[in-house]
Design a protein around this motif. Structure first.
Motif, PDB file in Angstrom:
ATOM      1  N   VAL A 169       0.917  -1.134   0.152  1.00  0.00           N
ATOM      2  CA  VAL A 169       0.040  -0.033  -0.151  1.00  0.00           C
ATOM      3  C   VAL A 169       0.842   1.241   0.095  1.00  0.00           C
ATOM      4  CG1 VAL A 169      -1.719   1.157   1.340  1.00  0.00           C
ATOM      5  CG2 VAL A 169      -1.817  -1.237   1.171  1.00  0.00           C
ATOM      6  N   PRO A 171       0.891   5.847  -0.248  1.00  0.00           N
ATOM      7  CA  PRO A 171      -0.163   7.054  -0.482  1.00  0.00           C
ATOM      8  C   PRO A 171       0.107   7.704  -1.667  1.00  0.00           C
ATOM      9  CG  PRO A 171       1.752   7.421   1.246  1.00  0.00           C
ATOM     10  CD  PRO A 171       1.779   5.938   0.661  1.00  0.00           C
ATOM     11  N   CYS A 190      -5.011   5.840  -8.887  1.00  0.00           N
ATOM     12  CA  CYS A 190      -4.519   4.654  -8.563  1.00  0.00           C
ATOM     13  C   CYS A 190      -4.232   3.603  -9.704  1.00  0.00           C
ATOM     14  CB  CYS A 190      -5.078   3.708  -7.588  1.00  0.00           C
ATOM     15  SG  CYS A 190      -4.943   4.634  -5.831  1.00  0.00           S
ATOM     16  N   LEU A 203      -4.849  -1.739   4.086  1.00  0.00           N
ATOM     17  CA  LEU A 203      -4.357  -0.532   4.730  1.00  0.00           C
ATOM     18  C   LEU A 203      -3.911  -1.145   6.155  1.00  0.00           C
ATOM     19  CD1 LEU A 203      -3.571   2.438   4.954  1.00  0.00           C
ATOM     20  CD2 LEU A 203      -5.805   2.722   5.869  1.00  0.00           C
ATOM     21  N   TRP A 213       1.402   7.440   8.123  1.00  0.00           N
ATOM     22  CA  TRP A 213       1.251   8.585   6.980  1.00  0.00           C
ATOM     23  C   TRP A 213      -0.080   9.550   7.728  1.00  0.00           C
ATOM     24  CZ3 TRP A 213       4.191   9.690   3.415  1.00  0.00           C
ATOM     25  CH2 TRP A 213       3.753  10.791   2.329  1.00  0.00           C
ATOM     26  N   GLY A 217      -6.598   9.268   3.204  1.00  0.00           N
ATOM     27  CA  GLY A 217      -6.848   8.938   1.992  1.00  0.00           C
ATOM     28  C   GLY A 217      -7.902   7.983   1.725  1.00  0.00           C
ATOM     29  N   LEU A 219     -10.341   4.812   0.450  1.00  0.00           N
ATOM     30  CA  LEU A 219      -9.989   3.346   0.398  1.00  0.00           C
ATOM     31  C   LEU A 219     -11.270   2.877  -0.553  1.00  0.00           C
ATOM     32  CD1 LEU A 219      -9.243   2.244   4.021  1.00  0.00           C
ATOM     33  CD2 LEU A 219      -7.758   2.936   2.364  1.00  0.00           C
ATOM     34  N   TYR A 226      -6.524   7.076   7.450  1.00  0.00           N
ATOM     35  CA  TYR A 226      -4.834   7.209   7.534  1.00  0.00           C
ATOM     36  C   TYR A 226      -4.228   6.242   8.804  1.00  0.00           C
ATOM     37  CZ  TYR A 226      -5.610  11.074  10.843  1.00  0.00           C
ATOM     38  OH  TYR A 226      -5.977  11.881  12.020  1.00  0.00           O
ATOM     39  N   PHE A 260      -4.978   5.854  -0.946  1.00  0.00           N
ATOM     40  CA  PHE A 260      -4.137   4.796  -0.571  1.00  0.00           C
ATOM     41  C   PHE A 260      -4.327   3.653  -1.764  1.00  0.00           C
ATOM     42  CE2 PHE A 260      -4.497   6.830   3.686  1.00  0.00           C
ATOM     43  CZ  PHE A 260      -3.104   6.855   4.102  1.00  0.00           C
TER      44      PHE A 260
END
Length: 360
Positions: A169, A171, A190, A203, A213, A217, A219, A226, A260
């Motif tokens: 994973v 960011p 992505c 994650l 992080w 973000g 998912l 995060y 992410f």
């Protein structure tokens, strides 16, 4: 004029009168009360035997581009020697166990696969009561839960197995800055980087391996979260325990965050090209093409770093216009003391090397 109200009333009465019947898979099941058993409900099996379906209790691990078998077998208690006409159905599930899509349906040796599993999925029936699913050329979005369902007449039983892709994973922020992506844009960026939006489980696994992080973000389920290992004031506060911070579900069109992304093992290799004077982005793209390759995506660089140990203390262009470099063995003059992929952001000008990707 009275006809429509009467029809509506009749329809509602019919639905109401039938709602108390136990209903499953299109058949009514007979549950009867046994007065000799102190009022406990007794299940009557239509074949005189209990159908049992079993899959792996442990997750099955695979990687992008590989072939994988999801085990499933069934049997009867007591055993039934007579050959039965069994229907087998595989479905992919969401995290809440609701059906996401049909994968395959089979009767005997005849089967039909559906959607993007067509041409990639078939049954493995080496044993008498085996109903395992084989998926070839595994893709990133194949990660998740699968239900193996066996239907014998009116008997219908199932079990669930987890397919987990070994991956990483990372960011992602677009060139125009932090918190600029709605959900659909996050999905797209992505994919453009050789990845997909990460799931919560992916994650969480990354957090357990050290990902920290402080920017929220998207998912895959539409939530925004995060991962934090070292609690600090700008990242939810000093007094919260380490873990996954969550904003919960957000509006997929209006709200904007980072993303992410999740990438898995590569089918090819990432390599570095340099020029004494460096290269512009366009020159870098051409250099990769001249080498029979293409400029690497961000997800491909992360995968090469994690799975192939790519280590290069020279910054290089990537397909999105960013400049990054992977460090597997931290050392002086190569960034922080931890391994990772370092970023110079999205320089509008400058001359660097380039990371290229070539499939085997």
């Amino acid at each position: 004029m009275l006809l429509l109200p009467l029809l509506l009333e009749a329809t509602l009465l019919r639905l109401a009168s039938s709602s108390h019947h136990p209903f499953y898979n299109g058949f009514y099941y007979n549950h009867i009360m046994n007065d000799k058993d102190k009022g406990q409900e007794k299940v009557v099996y239509f074949n005189g035997a209990k159908l049992v379906v079993e899959t792996s209790k442990d997750p099955i691990y695979s990687s992008n581009g590989a072939n994988v078998t999801l085990p499933c077998r069934y049997y009867y208690e007591p055993d039934m020697e007579a050959k039965r006409k069994i229907r087998i159905k595989w479905s992919k599930l969401r995290d809440d166990y609701t059906k996401e899509q049909d994968v395959l349906v089979a009767i005997g040796k005849t089967y039909v696969a559906f959607g993007d599993f067509r041409g990639r999925a078939h049954l493995h029936q080496a044993g008498r009561h085996e109903a395992s699913l084989v998926v070839s050329d595994v893709r990133l979005k194949d990660d998740g839960k699968y239900r193996c369902e066996v239907i014998d007449g009116l008997e219908d039983e199932s079990d669930v197995v987890d397919l987990r892709l070994q991956g990483i994973v990372f960011p992602y922020q677009p060139p125009h800055g932090q918190y600029r992506l709605n959900f659909h844009e996050a999905e797209r960026v992505c994919q453009e980087q050789g990845a997909i939006l990460a799931t919560f489980n992916q994650l969480f696994q990354a957090w357990s391996e050290g990902l920290d992080w402080c920017n929220a973000g998207w998912l895959a389920d539409g939530t925004v979260q995060y991962p934090i290992h070292l609690p600090r004031k700008p990242c939810g506060g000093l007094h919260l325990a380490p873990g996954i911070r969550s904003y919960g579900p957000r509006h997929r069109h209006l709200h904007r965050f980072d993303a992410f992304c999740f990438s898995s093992a590569l089918k090819g290799e990432v390599f570095y090209l340099d020029h004494p004077a460096g290269m512009t982005l366009e020159e870098a793209k051409q250099s990769c093409q001249d080498a029979g390759a293409e400029i690497a995506q961000v997800g491909q660089l992360y995968s090469a770093w994690k799975f192939l140990g790519l280590d290069r203390c020279d910054a290089g262009w990537l397909a999105d216009g960013s400049v990054r470099y992977p460090i597997a063995k931290p050392r002086a003059n190569c960034g922080p003391a931890e391994p990772g992929v370092r970023s110079f952001g999205f320089p509008s000008k400058g001359r660097f090397g380039v990371f290229c990707y070539k499939e085997r």
